[in-house]
Design an enzyme around this catalytic site. Structure first.
Site, PDB file in Angstrom:
ATOM      1  N   LYS A   9      -6.225 -42.482  30.600  1.00 30.92           N
ATOM      2  CA  LYS A   9      -7.031 -43.681  30.798  1.00 30.92           C
ATOM      3  C   LYS A   9      -6.750 -44.688  29.694  1.00 30.92           C
ATOM      4  CE  LYS A   9     -11.664 -43.608  30.276  1.00 30.92           C
ATOM      5  NZ  LYS A   9     -13.108 -43.569  30.620  1.00 30.92           N
ATOM      6  N   SER A  25       1.203 -54.525  42.264  1.00 29.29           N
ATOM      7  CA  SER A  25       1.168 -53.553  41.176  1.00 29.29           C
ATOM      8  C   SER A  25       0.424 -54.067  39.947  1.00 29.29           C
ATOM      9  CB  SER A  25       2.577 -53.140  40.751  1.00 29.29           C
ATOM     10  OG  SER A  25       3.220 -54.245  40.143  1.00 29.29           O
ATOM     11  N   TYR A  58      -0.026 -49.334  41.651  1.00 28.77           N
ATOM     12  CA  TYR A  58       0.943 -48.512  40.926  1.00 28.77           C
ATOM     13  C   TYR A  58       1.446 -49.286  39.713  1.00 28.77           C
ATOM     14  CZ  TYR A  58       4.355 -51.456  43.260  1.00 28.77           C
ATOM     15  OH  TYR A  58       5.072 -52.544  43.704  1.00 28.77           O
TER      16      TYR A  58
END
Length: 129
Positions: A9, A25, A58
């Site tokens: 994270k 993205s 992504y």
């Protein structure tokens, strides 16, 4: 049996850019990716602390040392430059390995520089802005 667990994270990343006309993205400074073990093309969840939006995209690696966090394509409509976001990656973990699994969490400052890396969030953890 496998469980889906948080693996890494980036906590309190500040959006530096939002580029609607890009293919899609999130572009993230390669140094930040390396620090938590995220990789190019990895699926991530984005949580926007400013407006509550949650979405998936992504990763595209950004220039090292640039501190870039840029949402591209349709996701650019869900953020504004300056918004604080959380970028989370997940991994499938075998039930036998769940207790040993340790995610990497990088806490960032307003310039997207790492101020701390932690391995777990304790109950009722509050990280001040």
């Amino acid at each position: 049996m496998f469980r889906v667990m948080m693996n890494a994270k980036l906590h309190r990343a500040r959006v530096t850019e939002a580029n609607l006309n890009y293919v899609g993205s999130i572009t993230i400074d390669q140094d930040l990716l390396d620090a938590v073990g995220m990789v190019a093309n990895e699926k991530v969840q984005i949580v926007n602390n400013n407006n509550g939006a949650r979405f998936e995209t992504y990763i595209i690696p950004g220039e090292r040392g640039s501190h870039v966090v840029c949402l591209n394509g349709a996701a650019a409509r869900l953020v504004q430059p300056g918004d604080i976001i959380i970028v989370i990656s997940y991994v499938f973990v075998d039930e036998k390995e769940v207790k040993e699994h340790r995610p990497k969490i990088a806490v960032l400052n307003e310039q997207n520089k790492i101020i701390e890396i932690i391995g777990a969030e304790k109950e009722k953890t509050v990280i001040e802005a």
